[in-house]
Design a protein around this motif. Structure first.
Motif, PDB file in Angstrom:
ATOM      1  N   VAL A   1      -5.955  -0.406  -0.739  1.00 19.96           N
ATOM      2  CA  VAL A   1      -5.141   0.610  -1.404  1.00 19.96           C
ATOM      3  C   VAL A   1      -5.208   1.941  -0.668  1.00 19.96           C
ATOM      4  N   THR A   2      -6.400   2.370  -0.300  1.00 23.25           N
ATOM      5  CA  THR A   2      -6.557   3.659   0.374  1.00 23.25           C
ATOM      6  C   THR A   2      -5.791   3.690   1.691  1.00 23.25           C
ATOM      7  N   ASP A   3      -5.843   2.601   2.431  1.00 20.96           N
ATOM      8  CA  ASP A   3      -5.113   2.534   3.691  1.00 20.96           C
ATOM      9  C   ASP A   3      -3.599   2.525   3.457  1.00 20.96           C
ATOM     10  N   LEU A   4      -3.168   1.847   2.384  1.00 21.72           N
ATOM     11  CA  LEU A   4      -1.750   1.872   2.038  1.00 21.72           C
ATOM     12  C   LEU A   4      -1.309   3.281   1.666  1.00 21.72           C
ATOM     13  N   ALA A   5      -2.147   3.987   0.911  1.00 14.51           N
ATOM     14  CA  ALA A   5      -1.826   5.362   0.523  1.00 14.51           C
ATOM     15  C   ALA A   5      -1.712   6.253   1.755  1.00 14.51           C
ATOM     16  N   THR A   6      -2.619   6.074   2.695  1.00 13.63           N
ATOM     17  CA  THR A   6      -2.577   6.853   3.932  1.00 13.63           C
ATOM     18  C   THR A   6      -1.318   6.532   4.730  1.00 13.63           C
ATOM     19  N   ALA A   7      -1.010   5.255   4.844  1.00  9.68           N
ATOM     20  CA  ALA A   7       0.141   4.822   5.644  1.00  9.68           C
ATOM     21  C   ALA A   7       1.464   5.270   5.039  1.00  9.68           C
ATOM     22  N   THR A   8       1.573   5.235   3.715  1.00  7.70           N
ATOM     23  CA  THR A   8       2.852   5.515   3.058  1.00  7.70           C
ATOM     24  C   THR A   8       3.010   6.960   2.606  1.00  7.70           C
ATOM     25  N   GLY A   9       1.885   7.690   2.488  1.00  9.24           N
ATOM     26  CA  GLY A   9       1.947   9.052   1.964  1.00  9.24           C
ATOM     27  C   GLY A   9       2.071   9.094   0.453  1.00  9.24           C
ATOM     28  N   ILE A  10       1.825   7.970  -0.195  1.00  6.22           N
ATOM     29  CA  ILE A  10       1.884   7.867  -1.647  1.00  6.22           C
ATOM     30  C   ILE A  10       0.458   7.979  -2.185  1.00  6.22           C
TER      31      ILE A  10
ATOM     32  N   VAL B   1       0.068   3.938  -5.626  1.00  5.04           N
ATOM     33  CA  VAL B   1       0.008   2.685  -4.861  1.00  5.04           C
ATOM     34  C   VAL B   1      -0.585   1.588  -5.743  1.00  5.04           C
ATOM     35  N   SER B   2      -1.631   1.903  -6.493  1.00  9.48           N
ATOM     36  CA  SER B   2      -2.243   0.917  -7.387  1.00  9.48           C
ATOM     37  C   SER B   2      -1.253   0.431  -8.438  1.00  9.48           C
ATOM     38  N   GLN B   3      -0.449   1.342  -8.977  1.00  5.98           N
ATOM     39  CA  GLN B   3       0.562   0.946  -9.967  1.00  5.98           C
ATOM     40  C   GLN B   3       1.616   0.039  -9.339  1.00  5.98           C
ATOM     41  N   ILE B   4       2.039   0.381  -8.141  1.00  8.33           N
ATOM     42  CA  ILE B   4       3.013  -0.454  -7.431  1.00  8.33           C
ATOM     43  C   ILE B   4       2.420  -1.845  -7.188  1.00  8.33           C
ATOM     44  N   LEU B   5       1.170  -1.890  -6.750  1.00  7.07           N
ATOM     45  CA  LEU B   5       0.521  -3.175  -6.486  1.00  7.07           C
ATOM     46  C   LEU B   5       0.372  -4.001  -7.759  1.00  7.07           C
ATOM     47  N   ARG B   6       0.123  -3.352  -8.881  1.00  5.94           N
ATOM     48  CA  ARG B   6       0.017  -4.058 -10.153  1.00  5.94           C
ATOM     49  C   ARG B   6       1.339  -4.776 -10.454  1.00  5.94           C
ATOM     50  N   LEU B   7       2.436  -4.075 -10.252  1.00  6.74           N
ATOM     51  CA  LEU B   7       3.764  -4.657 -10.470  1.00  6.74           C
ATOM     52  C   LEU B   7       4.013  -5.820  -9.498  1.00  6.74           C
ATOM     53  N   LEU B   8       3.689  -5.624  -8.236  1.00  6.72           N
ATOM     54  CA  LEU B   8       3.917  -6.651  -7.218  1.00  6.72           C
ATOM     55  C   LEU B   8       3.028  -7.878  -7.440  1.00  6.72           C
ATOM     56  N   ARG B   9       1.799  -7.641  -7.903  1.00  9.12           N
ATOM     57  CA  ARG B   9       0.899  -8.769  -8.212  1.00  9.12           C
ATOM     58  C   ARG B   9       1.419  -9.557  -9.409  1.00  9.12           C
ATOM     59  N   ALA B  10       1.899  -8.865 -10.431  1.00  8.40           N
ATOM     60  CA  ALA B  10       2.394  -9.533 -11.641  1.00  8.40           C
ATOM     61  C   ALA B  10       3.556 -10.467 -11.309  1.00  8.40           C
TER      62      ALA B  10
END
Length: 130
Positions: free
Chosen positions: A62-71, A76-85
């Protein structure tokens, strides 16, 4: 018109062959909602950025995704929750860190087409910005 379903057989077509090719192009109607869901995921820029980052980097935290995307990490965790579901991504524990990867090969093929090197449009956008 061999591909026209019986409930639509009464309809007139101008070009039978084109109508059949169009039906073939649509594919099985039961798959349309699944593809509509996939494209809905791509329709929001932050989700799209996260998906592209995961697809490009492989298992990523998650931290690396946040760094890469600027989110922000929480977003990012909320987005991942949706994508995992939806089964689009899956997380794997690596010690105390969870790393996420794409689990939808058909969506991965679509994301491949969005990479900058596969689109001349991106090159045009970059050159017009300078």
């Amino acid at each position: 018109m061999h591909l026209v379903p019986t409930e639509r057989a009464h309809r007139k077509a101008i070009d039978d062959h084109r109508a059949c090719r169009a039906i073939e192009g649509i594919g099985h109607p039961d798959r349309l909602p699944l593809w509509a869901e996939r494209f809905a995921l791509l329709g929001e820029p932050h989700r799209l950025a996260v998906l592209l980052a995961i697809h490009s980097a492989g298992p990523i935290a998650v931290t690396d995704l946040a760094t890469a995307t600027g989110i922000a990490d929480t977003a990012v965790s909320q987005i991942l929750r949706l994508l995992r579901a939806g089964g689009t991504v899956a997380g794997t524990k690596d010690g105390r860190i969870v790393r996420y990867e794409l689990r939808d090969p058909e969506l991965a093929a679509v994301l491949d087409q969005m990479r900058p090197e596969s689109q001349g449009v991106d090159r045009e956008l970059r050159s017009s910005a300078t």
